[in-house]
Write an enzyme that holds these catalytic residues in place. Structure first.
Site, PDB file in Angstrom:
ATOM      1  N   GLY A  13       0.795  -1.231   0.000  1.00  0.00           N
ATOM      2  CA  GLY A  13       0.000   0.000   0.000  1.00  0.00           C
ATOM      3  C   GLY A  13       0.819   1.269   0.000  1.00  0.00           C
ATOM      4  N   ASN A  15       1.558   3.017  -2.565  1.00  0.00           N
ATOM      5  CA  ASN A  15       0.840   3.967  -3.431  1.00  0.00           C
ATOM      6  C   ASN A  15      -0.349   4.581  -2.700  1.00  0.00           C
ATOM      7  OD1 ASN A  15       1.850   4.303  -6.297  1.00  0.00           O
ATOM      8  ND2 ASN A  15       2.050   2.084  -6.024  1.00  0.00           N
ATOM      9  N   ILE A  96      -7.994  -9.061 -11.588  1.00  0.00           N
ATOM     10  CA  ILE A  96      -8.697  -8.470 -12.729  1.00  0.00           C
ATOM     11  C   ILE A  96     -10.139  -8.269 -12.299  1.00  0.00           C
ATOM     12  CG2 ILE A  96      -9.506  -8.969 -15.074  1.00  0.00           C
ATOM     13  CD1 ILE A  96      -6.928 -10.649 -15.383  1.00  0.00           C
ATOM     14  N   HIS A 113       0.552   0.641 -13.200  1.00  0.00           N
ATOM     15  CA  HIS A 113       1.317  -0.549 -13.590  1.00  0.00           C
ATOM     16  C   HIS A 113       2.804  -0.193 -13.624  1.00  0.00           C
ATOM     17  CE1 HIS A 113       2.162  -4.404 -15.268  1.00  0.00           C
ATOM     18  NE2 HIS A 113       2.916  -3.819 -16.182  1.00  0.00           N
TER      19      HIS A 113
END
Ligand code: GAR
Length: 234
Positions: A13, A15, A96, A113
């Site tokens: 985490g 980000n 996904i 990404h």
């Protein structure tokens, strides 16, 4: 308007932390309504706790299908107050999402990404790039569509690669840029400055109608590796 967001994590985490930090500094006009982890013990949940941010652990293994799991996430996200005016942020979320989930939050799901898409999609972007021996890699923030690591690109940042370095070393250099471009992309969403035109995302110049990014006006040292360039505070 303050942008309501839900952040999906599966791991550390960092980000998420960069988004929290920019919000607390007052440069990102967003409010994290909910953090969801699909992994038990993900440090991202502890980060949410540390900042009194509502959080849930929803284990995909507890659901009979991908659709059922995504339905549960959708419900939790809606209950938290994130609707079509908000954004779902995939911050190291290693799953996904289904077409049903994307339809519920159409053009409102973004992902980061750790490679320059369309190169090195998948779960090992950093090490795949390092092993391939590319000279430049980086990170990409993009809208999520039904294909993995595929939707329209919002911002990319490039970093040089050294011969012989592994994915961890390259990845840590990339991560530093992730922490800058992801909050920046969110701030553009908060300012309603991103326009999707097919595969292309156009950034409206602040306060102006949609126009091509003014490349000539950008300082050479800021335009080299991040495009569109980061704005003040990011
Ligand atoms: C980040 O490097 C992110 O780009 C990557 O996972 C890491 C999560 O780190 N995402 C993917 O590989 C998605 N395909 P974090 O949990 O510290 O933010």
């Amino acid at each position: 308007m303050t942008l309501p967001i839900a952040v999906l994590v599966s791991g550390s985490g960092s980000n998420l932390q960069s988004i929290i930090d920019r919000i607390e500094e007052g440069v990102l006009d967003a409010e994290i309504k909910l953090v969801i982890s699909n992994k038990p013990g993900a440090y991202g949940i502890e980060r949410a706790q540390n900042h009194d941010i509502p959080h849930r652990v929803l284990l995909h293994t507890d659901y009979r299908s991908r659709e059922a799991f995504d339905e549960a996430m959708m419900e939790a996200i809606r209950e938290s107050g994130v609707d079509e005016t908000g954004v779902v942020v995939m911050a190291g979320f290693m799953r996904i999402v289904t077409p049903g989930f994307l339809k519920a939050f159409e053009h409102r799901v973004i992902n980061i990404h750790p490679a320059l898409l369309p190169s090195f999609a998948g779960v090992h972007g950093q090490s795949d790039a390092a092993d391939y021996g590319v000279k430049i890699s980086g990170c990409t923030v993009h809208f999520v569509d039904e294909e993995m690591d595929h939707g329209p690109v919002i911002i990319q940042a490039a970093v040089p690669c050294q011969a012989g370095e592994d994915g961890d070393v390259l990845g840590s250099r990339i991560l530093k840029l992730e922490h800058r471009v992801f909050p920046q992309a969110l701030q553009w969403l908060a300012e309603e400055r991103l326009v999707i035109e097919g595969r292309h995302v156009r950034l409206k110049v602040s306060g102006q109608p949609c126009a091509t990014q003014p490349m000539a006006d950008v300082q050479p040292n800021t335009c080299a590796l991040v495009w569109p360039p980061l704005e003040k505070g990011f």
